[in-house]
Enzyme design. Structure first.
Site, short mmCIF file in Angstrom:
data_model
loop_
_atom_site.label_atom_id
_atom_site.label_comp_id
_atom_site.label_asym_id
_atom_site.label_seq_id
_atom_site.Cartn_x
_atom_site.Cartn_y
_atom_site.Cartn_z
N PHE A 158 53.28 -25.81 28.94
CA PHE A 158 52.06 -25.39 28.23
C PHE A 158 50.81 -26.08 28.74
O PHE A 158 49.70 -25.60 28.55
CB PHE A 158 52.23 -25.65 26.72
CG PHE A 158 52.00 -27.09 26.31
CD1 PHE A 158 50.72 -27.60 26.15
CD2 PHE A 158 53.08 -27.95 26.11
CE1 PHE A 158 50.51 -28.93 25.79
CE2 PHE A 158 52.88 -29.28 25.76
CZ PHE A 158 51.58 -29.77 25.60
N LYS B 131 57.89 -17.14 34.30
CA LYS B 131 58.10 -17.24 32.84
C LYS B 131 57.20 -18.38 32.37
O LYS B 131 57.57 -19.54 32.46
CB LYS B 131 59.57 -17.55 32.55
CG LYS B 131 60.08 -17.11 31.18
CD LYS B 131 59.31 -17.64 29.99
CE LYS B 131 59.65 -19.06 29.62
NZ LYS B 131 58.76 -19.60 28.56
N GLU C 236 55.38 -20.18 26.27
CA GLU C 236 55.11 -19.24 25.17
C GLU C 236 53.97 -19.73 24.28
O GLU C 236 53.48 -18.99 23.42
CB GLU C 236 56.39 -19.02 24.35
CG GLU C 236 56.96 -20.24 23.63
CD GLU C 236 57.82 -21.15 24.52
OE1 GLU C 236 57.57 -21.22 25.75
OE2 GLU C 236 58.73 -21.80 23.97
N SER D 133 59.47 -30.58 30.44
CA SER D 133 59.97 -31.87 29.96
C SER D 133 61.29 -32.23 30.67
O SER D 133 61.99 -31.35 31.18
CB SER D 133 60.19 -31.80 28.45
OG SER D 133 61.14 -30.80 28.16
N CYS E 84 50.88 -34.66 32.70
CA CYS E 84 52.05 -35.40 33.18
C CYS E 84 51.62 -36.59 34.03
O CYS E 84 52.42 -37.46 34.32
CB CYS E 84 52.96 -34.50 33.98
SG CYS E 84 52.18 -33.93 35.48
N GLU F 259 58.07 -40.52 26.30
CA GLU F 259 56.80 -39.86 26.61
C GLU F 259 56.19 -39.34 25.31
O GLU F 259 56.84 -38.60 24.58
CB GLU F 259 57.06 -38.68 27.56
CG GLU F 259 55.80 -37.96 27.97
CD GLU F 259 56.08 -36.74 28.86
OE1 GLU F 259 57.03 -35.99 28.57
OE2 GLU F 259 55.33 -36.55 29.82
P1 NAD Z 1 59.08 -27.80 27.84
O1 NAD Z 1 60.15 -28.43 28.65
O2 NAD Z 1 59.23 -27.74 26.38
O3 NAD Z 1 58.86 -26.27 28.32
C1 NAD Z 1 58.73 -25.94 29.69
C2 NAD Z 1 59.27 -24.54 29.89
O4 NAD Z 1 60.66 -24.52 29.57
C3 NAD Z 1 58.59 -23.50 29.01
O5 NAD Z 1 58.37 -22.32 29.75
C4 NAD Z 1 59.60 -23.29 27.89
O6 NAD Z 1 59.59 -21.97 27.36
C5 NAD Z 1 60.94 -23.55 28.56
N1 NAD Z 1 61.93 -24.11 27.64
C6 NAD Z 1 61.69 -24.92 26.57
N2 NAD Z 1 62.84 -25.23 25.94
C7 NAD Z 1 63.83 -24.62 26.61
C8 NAD Z 1 65.26 -24.58 26.46
N3 NAD Z 1 65.87 -25.23 25.48
N4 NAD Z 1 65.98 -23.88 27.36
C9 NAD Z 1 65.36 -23.22 28.35
N5 NAD Z 1 64.02 -23.22 28.55
C10 NAD Z 1 63.26 -23.91 27.70
O7 NAD Z 1 57.71 -28.52 28.26
P2 NAD Z 1 56.27 -28.34 27.60
O8 NAD Z 1 56.26 -28.98 26.27
O9 NAD Z 1 55.82 -26.94 27.74
O10 NAD Z 1 55.39 -29.20 28.63
C11 NAD Z 1 55.19 -30.59 28.51
C12 NAD Z 1 56.14 -31.35 29.39
O11 NAD Z 1 55.99 -30.94 30.74
C13 NAD Z 1 55.88 -32.85 29.39
O12 NAD Z 1 57.12 -33.53 29.35
C14 NAD Z 1 55.17 -33.10 30.71
O13 NAD Z 1 55.31 -34.39 31.23
C15 NAD Z 1 55.85 -32.09 31.58
N6 NAD Z 1 55.06 -31.78 32.75
C16 NAD Z 1 55.46 -32.30 33.94
C17 NAD Z 1 54.72 -32.07 35.08
C18 NAD Z 1 55.16 -32.64 36.40
O14 NAD Z 1 54.58 -32.24 37.39
N7 NAD Z 1 56.13 -33.51 36.46
C19 NAD Z 1 53.55 -31.29 35.02
C20 NAD Z 1 53.17 -30.76 33.79
C21 NAD Z 1 53.94 -31.02 32.65
#
Ligand code: NAD
Length: 499
Positions: A150, A174, A177, A227, A282, A384
């Site tokens: 997000f 994808k 959401e 994450s 991040c 985090e």
């Molecule tokens: P998230 O892991 O909750 O979601 C990321 C994606 O995975 C979304 O599209 C979501 O729909 C999907 N997803 C969520 N739960 C799922 C599940 N159980 N099974 C399958 N798919 C699933 O992450 P977020 O809250 O959207 O973003 C924040 C996180 O992203 C933080 O931990 C941040 O550090 C990380 N991030 C990392 C970087 C990097 O380059 N390392 C960059 C940006 C964000």
């Protein structure tokens, strides 16, 4: 007026048949502003089928012509930066100037992808044997997918699809959401840029859509950012079906402050890096390791007035420097971490939990929080938080500070603040972290270098964009060729050797 998003399949908006959907909120006001469909497997299959059908002819388009589409897309993103940033602010909450910055960083990867004819140039060696030449070429993988978080609804997708498509792949995105509209806007611009139908597709959804992509036999590779638990899950499940996966995860970025650091410059840098985008980056600095108690005290003294001046408000107000968090649920989680820190005995120097913005009482706001005397056993140190919370940890010396950074489970980014070239060099060489800054708080590599962390911040072998991005989205083929010359060496069963 609320809106309902569609998927973007085969070059057109495609209404979802799914009975499942999610609400989209404006984090600045807490209002429900839209609905996003949660795709069923059949809709994901439809997007993959469109991408599979489009792939052979797209892969056959000469790289220079593919580059023209990407170049046109770059011009369109430039012309629409304001609109894209508004969409980002409306659904994510970050302030407009920050949203513009994130679109610009995404654009840099698009610019990099415009150089694809040179980037795909292979190697050629004449006469590897008598009358034999050898050359290598990088070919696209097929249909690839991107799953994005997000916090950067424009930039992170732009880390992926322009390069993947320039390499000759077709793509299914994808997006998160929580703020999904930007993806459709970008898809529309790709179409206007001349991208053939089916080459770039967007499906919206949750775990069902993600699992359908991971298990789909026609998806060759998945680029994921999100994450750590989900990154690990995608990597494990995806590689078990033979896919190529790069899965970038969470972070806990430390800044080490040496006694000889320029403290005023350091505290300026830390305020931006800890509280910019309300800490939902991040590469945000969430831990400052002060080397020596004197440094710790002086750092707090320098930080405090600067943090107190941060203007929190709705992202579309020009005076706001820090917007709300993305959802009510995330706000609750971040406040819970601050409660935890207090319970665990850390000293809460600045408490943003009770911030109340007149006129925006239902928005997801929290003011900047600053903790002192945080220790490595505490939950607020280990996990985090992804909010505007900076923890000061005190280390007696440089070696202890380095050990602390190296022992943390995450390895995304880090920085050292010092005037000592020897310390800076030692830090850069020995720190167990993927991206390192020297007096630079958020060392996000530019587009022609590659972005990626170490340890549990990245699962897979390739970092994002730059040369690593090209390698991720292509396979290497090496061709050894000989043409009949009339010279005959006869049958030889021994292993081919240079002689
Ligand atoms: P998230 O892991 O909750 O979601 C990321 C994606 O995975 C979304 O599209 C979501 O729909 C999907 N997803 C969520 N739960 C799922 C599940 N159980 N099974 C399958 N798919 C699933 O992450 P977020 O809250 O959207 O973003 C924040 C996180 O992203 C933080 O931990 C941040 O550090 C990380 N991030 C990392 C970087 C990097 O380059 N390392 C960059 C940006 C964000």
């Amino acid at each position: 007026m609320t809106y309902t998003l569609s998927h973007w399949i085969n070059g057109t908006e495609t209404l979802s048949n799914s009975k499942r959907s999610g609400d989209i909120y404006n984090p600045a006001t807490g209002e429900k502003i839209g609905k996003v469909p949660f795709a069923e497997q059949s809709e994901v299959n439809e997007a993959v089928a469109a991408a599979s059908k489009a792939w052979p002819s797209w892969a056959a388009v000469p790289p220079a012509r593919r580059a023209r589409v990407i170049f046109k897309f770059k011009e369109l993103v430039e012309a629409n930066t304001g609109k894209i940033a508004e969409l980002v602010t409306q659904e994510h909450g970050k302030v407009l100037s920050d949203a513009v910055g994130s679109v610009t960083r995404g654009l840099e990867v698009v610019e990099f992808a415009c150089g694809i004819p040179s980037l795909l140039k292979g190697d050629f060696t004449e006469e590897v044997g008598t009358g034999i030449d050898s050359f290598s070429t990088r070919q696209p993988l097929g249909v690839v997918a991107g799953i994005t978080p997000f916090n950067f609804p424009a930039m992170v997708p732009m880390w992926m699809f322009p390069l993947a498509i320039a390499c000759g792949n077709t793509f299914v995105l994808k997006p998160s959401e929580k703020d999904p509209s930007t993806a459709n806007f970008l898809a529309n611009l790709m179409k206007q840029a001349g991208c053939p139908d089916g080459v770039f597709n967007v499906v919206h959804g949750d775990k069902v859509a993600v699992d359908s992509l991971i298990d789909h036999p026609e998806i060759a590779a998945i680029s994921f950012v999100g994450s750590t638990p989900i990154a690990e899950y995608i990597y494990t499940r995806g590689t078990s079906t033979g896919k190529r996966i790069q899965a970038l995860g969470g972070a806990k970025n430390h800044a080490v402050i040496m006694p000889d650091a320029d403290l005023d410059m350091t505290s300026d840098a830390l305020v931006g890096a800890a509280y910019g985008s309300a800490g939902e980056r991040c590469m945000a600095v969430s831990v400052a390791v002060a080397v020596g108690d004197k440094v710790g005290d002086a750092l707090i003294e320098s930080l405090k007035p600067k943090i107190e001046q941060i203007k929190v408000g709705p992202g579309n107000d020009e005076d706001s420097e820090m917007g709300p968090l993305v959802t009510a649920e995330h706000l609750k989680k971040v406040k819970g971490y601050v409660d935890n820190g207090v319970d665990e005995g850390a000293k809460l120097v600045l408490d943003g939990r009770n911030l109340n913005l007149q006129g925006y009482e239902n928005g997801y706001y929290i003011g900047p929080c600053l903790f002192d005397r945080v220790t490595p056993e505490m939950k607020i140190y280990k996990e985090e938080i992804f909010g505007p919370v900076l923890s000061i940890v005190r280390a007696p010396d440089y070696d202890t500070a380095v050990k602390m950074v190296n022992q943390h489970e995450f390895g995304n980014g880090t920085a050292i603040f010092t005037r000592d070239g020897d310390a800076a060099r030692d830090f850069a060489n020995n720190i167990n972290i993927g991206m390192v800054g020297v007096n630079v708080p958020i060392p996000v590599p530019v587009a022609y270098h590659s972005f990626g962390g170490w340890k549990r911040s990245l699962f897979g072998d390739h970092h994002m964009h730059g040369e690593e991005g090209i390698r991720f989205f292509t396979k290497l083929k090496t061709i050894t060729s000989r043409w009949p010359t009339g010279i005959r060496s006869g049958v030889d069963l021994s292993f081919p050797m240079m002689s």
